[in-house]
Enzyme design. Sequence first.
Site, PDB file in Angstrom:
ATOM      1  N   SER A   1       0.659  -1.311   0.007  1.00 39.83           N
ATOM      2  CA  SER A   1      -0.144   0.047  -0.477  1.00 39.83           C
ATOM      3  C   SER A   1       0.586   1.160  -0.123  1.00 39.83           C
ATOM      4  CB  SER A   1      -0.629  -0.071   1.036  1.00 39.83           C
ATOM      5  OG  SER A   1      -2.131  -0.119   1.046  1.00 39.83           O
TER       6      SER A   1
ATOM      7  N   LYS B  39      -0.122   3.568  -2.646  1.00 34.38           N
ATOM      8  CA  LYS B  39      -1.392   4.665  -2.660  1.00 34.38           C
ATOM      9  C   LYS B  39      -0.696   6.630  -2.396  1.00 34.38           C
ATOM     10  CE  LYS B  39      -4.723   1.634  -0.822  1.00 34.38           C
ATOM     11  NZ  LYS B  39      -3.930   0.160   0.033  1.00 34.38           N
TER      12      LYS B  39
ATOM     13  N   SER C  95      -6.021   3.115   4.512  1.00 32.81           N
ATOM     14  CA  SER C  95      -5.583   2.125   2.940  1.00 32.81           C
ATOM     15  C   SER C  95      -6.474   1.458   2.479  1.00 32.81           C
ATOM     16  CB  SER C  95      -4.588   1.842   4.181  1.00 32.81           C
ATOM     17  OG  SER C  95      -3.813   1.093   2.882  1.00 32.81           O
TER      18      SER C  95
END
Length: 288
Positions: A73, A76, A128
């Site tokens: 993640s 992101k 997230s």
Amino acid sequence: MKLLHFVSLFMQRARLKLLFLGVTMLAVPVASTAPVYASDRVFLNAKSAIVMDADTHQVIYAKNPDLQLYPASTTKLMTAILLVTHLNPKDPVYISKEAASQPRVRLGLKSGTTITADDALRAVIMKSANDVAYAVAETVGGSQQGFARMMNLKARLLGCTHTNFVTPNGLHDDAHKTTSRDVALILAEAVKYPRIVAAMQTKDYSIAGKPFHNGNRMLYVTNTTYGQTIGGKTGYTSKAMYCLAFAVKQHGHTRVSVVLGAPRKSFMYRETRRLLDWSYRDKAVQLV
């Protein structure tokens, strides 16, 4: 005669001792004027790590900085950059059926609903949320594939040379890879945007009646030994393991730390703190 024999024997023994001492001294290495002590070594369990000056891109410390790994993640961060550069805070982000069905972690919004871009940013950075990251991709890029092309183009413009993005949320794909050096460059860009930093520093938030906390434990550290916290992004998948990109202010400089592939969450946080602590003290250190 006995006296002469004794003197001769004494001199022979003395010469042997001097010869032995000389050989011994040659066998002992000369001590370095700047020895590396055990306390000067930073042991890293992570597969790759880096500390970089965000302004000059000078690398302060590095371990396998160009090793391609799964970023989970931390992906992101790029999604957030494209969000703030293409959407105003109140612009709508549409949650499609495909977005709503993304694997956990999810915010859990129903398909057919919309949220503001500012809400989406906080869901992506703080929670997230994989469903919201996918919705951002569709809203900005028209599709996941279109958004991936935008992500890779932006990565190239930032100087990332070993990055290939496939998903907007970091869910596993064999071709979705980057390096700690490239993630550092992306984080250095991300912290230039006040909207992203504000999301990184928000501890509690609520969207559509769904409250959540910021999942980055580094945000809650008080009295740090490594400077002033700016913020960052965590990541985890079973193949990527634990990842963390984090930015701080040190001596008037913005410095970014990236740890990829830590085998445990505790190692991820501990090694990030350790690297930033050494960076803050500007102390020469041997990475192991």
